[in-house]
Design a protein around this motif. Structure first.
Motif, PDB file in Angstrom:
ATOM      1  N   LEU A  80       0.822  -1.206   0.000  1.00  0.00           N
ATOM      2  CA  LEU A  80       0.000   0.000   0.000  1.00  0.00           C
ATOM      3  C   LEU A  80       0.857   1.258   0.000  1.00  0.00           C
ATOM      4  N   ILE A  81       1.954   1.231   0.739  1.00  0.00           N
ATOM      5  CA  ILE A  81       2.852   2.391   0.762  1.00  0.00           C
ATOM      6  C   ILE A  81       3.481   2.597  -0.611  1.00  0.00           C
ATOM      7  N   ARG A  82       3.906   1.505  -1.237  1.00  0.00           N
ATOM      8  CA  ARG A  82       4.497   1.618  -2.578  1.00  0.00           C
ATOM      9  C   ARG A  82       3.487   2.187  -3.573  1.00  0.00           C
ATOM     10  N   TYR A  83       2.244   1.722  -3.499  1.00  0.00           N
ATOM     11  CA  TYR A  83       1.218   2.233  -4.409  1.00  0.00           C
ATOM     12  C   TYR A  83       0.937   3.707  -4.144  1.00  0.00           C
ATOM     13  N   ALA A  84       0.920   4.092  -2.857  1.00  0.00           N
ATOM     14  CA  ALA A  84       0.662   5.487  -2.511  1.00  0.00           C
ATOM     15  C   ALA A  84       1.769   6.402  -3.029  1.00  0.00           C
ATOM     16  N   LEU A  85       3.004   5.880  -3.053  1.00  0.00           N
ATOM     17  CA  LEU A  85       4.138   6.648  -3.541  1.00  0.00           C
ATOM     18  C   LEU A  85       4.320   6.543  -5.047  1.00  0.00           C
ATOM     19  N   GLY A  86       3.477   5.729  -5.686  1.00  0.00           N
ATOM     20  CA  GLY A  86       3.585   5.562  -7.128  1.00  0.00           C
ATOM     21  C   GLY A  86       4.776   4.740  -7.563  1.00  0.00           C
ATOM     22  N   VAL A  87       5.267   3.854  -6.701  1.00  0.00           N
ATOM     23  CA  VAL A  87       6.431   3.022  -7.010  1.00  0.00           C
ATOM     24  C   VAL A  87       5.968   1.676  -7.544  1.00  0.00           C
ATOM     25  N   GLY A  88       6.623   1.180  -8.593  1.00  0.00           N
ATOM     26  CA  GLY A  88       6.308  -0.148  -9.126  1.00  0.00           C
ATOM     27  C   GLY A  88       5.026  -0.147  -9.932  1.00  0.00           C
ATOM     28  N   ARG A  89       4.537  -1.350 -10.184  1.00  0.00           N
ATOM     29  CA  ARG A  89       3.347  -1.524 -10.997  1.00  0.00           C
ATOM     30  C   ARG A  89       2.247  -2.194 -10.191  1.00  0.00           C
ATOM     31  N   GLY A  90       1.039  -2.161 -10.742  1.00  0.00           N
ATOM     32  CA  GLY A  90      -0.079  -2.807 -10.069  1.00  0.00           C
ATOM     33  C   GLY A  90      -0.034  -4.316 -10.214  1.00  0.00           C
ATOM     34  N   GLY A  91      -1.014  -4.966  -9.647  1.00  0.00           N
ATOM     35  CA  GLY A  91      -1.056  -6.417  -9.703  1.00  0.00           C
ATOM     36  C   GLY A  91      -1.432  -6.943 -11.083  1.00  0.00           C
ATOM     37  N   ARG A  92      -1.138  -8.205 -11.308  1.00  0.00           N
ATOM     38  CA  ARG A  92      -1.491  -8.866 -12.562  1.00  0.00           C
ATOM     39  C   ARG A  92      -2.897  -9.443 -12.447  1.00  0.00           C
ATOM     40  N   ARG A  93      -3.678  -9.258 -13.486  1.00  0.00           N
ATOM     41  CA  ARG A  93      -5.047  -9.761 -13.481  1.00  0.00           C
ATOM     42  C   ARG A  93      -5.069 -11.220 -13.907  1.00  0.00           C
ATOM     43  N   THR A  94      -5.971 -11.982 -13.287  1.00  0.00           N
ATOM     44  CA  THR A  94      -6.117 -13.392 -13.631  1.00  0.00           C
ATOM     45  C   THR A  94      -7.601 -13.725 -13.762  1.00  0.00           C
ATOM     46  N   ALA A  95      -7.865 -14.936 -14.231  1.00  0.00           N
ATOM     47  CA  ALA A  95      -9.241 -15.372 -14.434  1.00  0.00           C
ATOM     48  C   ALA A  95      -9.977 -15.616 -13.124  1.00  0.00           C
ATOM     49  N   ALA A  96      -9.259 -15.694 -12.008  1.00  0.00           N
ATOM     50  CA  ALA A  96      -9.885 -15.996 -10.720  1.00  0.00           C
ATOM     51  C   ALA A  96     -10.019 -14.774  -9.825  1.00  0.00           C
ATOM     52  N   ASP A  97      -9.660 -13.586 -10.325  1.00  0.00           N
ATOM     53  CA  ASP A  97      -9.738 -12.383  -9.492  1.00  0.00           C
ATOM     54  C   ASP A  97     -11.152 -12.131  -8.977  1.00  0.00           C
ATOM     55  N   SER A  98     -12.116 -12.174  -9.890  1.00  0.00           N
ATOM     56  CA  SER A  98     -13.495 -11.897  -9.474  1.00  0.00           C
ATOM     57  C   SER A  98     -13.983 -12.937  -8.484  1.00  0.00           C
ATOM     58  N   GLY A  99     -13.584 -14.184  -8.671  1.00  0.00           N
ATOM     59  CA  GLY A  99     -13.988 -15.234  -7.740  1.00  0.00           C
ATOM     60  C   GLY A  99     -13.448 -15.008  -6.345  1.00  0.00           C
ATOM     61  N   MET A 100     -12.191 -14.571  -6.251  1.00  0.00           N
ATOM     62  CA  MET A 100     -11.608 -14.301  -4.944  1.00  0.00           C
ATOM     63  C   MET A 100     -12.235 -13.072  -4.290  1.00  0.00           C
TER      64      MET A 100
END
Length: 433
Positions: free
Chosen positions: A91-111
């Protein structure tokens, strides 16, 4: 000028971290150790987010064992603390704009649906009067799956991060297995089992010293699994290897044959050690022991399910003052020594279907390519689904969240790439930070 700014920022951050760590050490007892460790790992996860899962899996087990002295609550707390620190770092990395977001998969909506199920079932359980502490215990058993799933898809976002995390995990587990191999009374085998199928897959496709190293490690880990004296792990291992044999291609079967032969040779050498022989003798003793009150306990849970088959009795349900053979009167639930009974009693058929949906999506995706990197993870998932028939670890079936994610993250691997070649370890940090 930029170097001066960066240097000043690093120095300031280091000073701040040192100050906070110093303050954490002033806390009483085990709280000081936990706070200090959490801050140190927060810094590590901020720099190298791909270390979250290997450190969380292995570090949680080690910390729980060293600090808890066998206490399950301490083990779970140590496990969750590391994962919470990893999630905070993301969350800190995302708030600072560091790196990339997560990879999407076919099971994301299920989780995501599983998360919604947990919240809804918890609210329902509290509304009908289930104890809050029991609601938390039961909710953990379900919520741990999406937690591991999304940590995997948000930290292992590139092939190099996957490789780096795998190398770190295998290296640390190899050291732990070597230390404990000759120690009688050791049980488990879960950590080593997770590494065996991927090593078998790699052994069938690698060449030269890489094949030799992977075969030796896979054979060594397989012996540790056999000596685990834990029938759930044996069942998971048996189903996993059977799936790989049936669905795997020529390379996978080559790895299986090489690992089996190497395991026999290594086992013969280790049999010379008295500690290993004593651990082997414990296997016969373990097989002679009964499953205890698992069957009668499951009957209680199935009775609860029979009364409310669709939605279950709500998270945290428990039946008070039940007589179990060899256990006298006790409260049964919300967790049973059978994962499916736990789901049926707490969230019913609807909840069971919603929890298994993303897991099965991961398995289906992983079994598509007979020689693909996703096959061992899908096979492992099948193995642990089989073992879950009569096993419900207190720390949760987190592997049923991790393995579908790994299967889906590796299923799209480019086929024209030589999987027998790994990047140089010296080049990994530059691509995975």
């Amino acid at each position: 000028m930029n170097r001066v700014v960066v240097g000043a920022g690093v120095a300031t951050a280091g000073a701040a971290l040192g100050t906070v760590v110093s303050m954490a050490t002033m806390l009483p007892g085990i709280m000081a150790m936990a706070a200090t460790g959490a801050l140190v790992f927060l810094a590590v996860f901020l720099l190298w987010p791909w270390t979250v899962l290997p450190v969380g899996i292995v570090g949680g087990a080690v910390a729980g064992g060293l600090v808890g002295g066998g206490d399950v609550r301490t083990y779970v707390a140590a496990h969750l603390l590391l994962l919470a620190v990893g999630a905070t770092a993301l969350l800190i990395r995302y708030a600072l704009g560091v790196g990339r977001g997560g990879r999407r998969t076919a099971a994301d909506s299920g989780m995501l649906v599983v998360i919604g199920l947990t919240v809804a079932a918890a609210c329902y359980g509290l509304a009908i009067g289930n104890l809050p502490t029991e609601v938390v215990v039961a909710g953990y058993q379900i919520a741990i799956l999406p937690l591991y799933f999304f940590l995997a898809t948000h930290t292992l976002t590139t092939d190099r991060r996957l490789i780096a995390a795998g190398l770190l995990y295998v290296g640390v587990v190899a050291v732990l297995a070597a230390i404990s191999m000759t120690v009688p009374g050791r049980h488990g085998g879960l950590l080593t089992l997770l590494a065996v199928p991927p090593l078998i897959w790699y052994a069938g496709r690698a060449r030269g010293w890489r094949r030799v190293a992977s075969v030796l490690l896979a054979g060594f880990f397989a012996i540790d699994v056999v000596l685990a004296s834990y029938r759930g792990i044996w069942l998971a291992a048996g189903v996993t290897l059977l799936i790989m044999l049936v669905f795997g291609g020529r390379a996978v079967r080559t790895g299986l044959a090489a690992t089996a032969a190497t395991g026999c040779v290594v086992a013969a050498l280790l049999a010379l050690d008295p500690g290993v022989r004593e651990r082997a003798q414990e296997i016969a003793t373990g097989l002679e022991q009964s499953a205890g009150y698992r069957a009668s306990e499951s009957v209680v849970g199935l009775d609860v399910f029979a009364q409310r088959p669709v939605l279950g009795a709500g998270l945290g349900q428990s039946t008070a003052d039940v007589y179990l053979a060899d256990f006298a009167l006790t409260d049964v639930g919300p967790v049973y020594h059978a994962f499916y009974v736990t789901l049926l009693a707490n969230v019913g058929l609807l909840g069971l279907a919603l929890v298994l949906w993303p897991v099965l999506r991961g398995i289906r995706g992983g079994l598509v390519d007979r020689d693909g990197a996703a096959l061992p993870f899908a096979a492992l998932c099948c193995g642990f689904l089989g073992a879950a028939v009569f096993a419900a670890p207190t720390d949760g079936h987190w592997e049923l969240g991790l393995l579908p994610a790994l299967a889906l993250l590796t299923v799209g691997e480019r086929r024209n790439r030589d999987p027998g070649r790994l990047p140089s370890p010296a080049r990994i940090p530059e691509a995975v930070s």
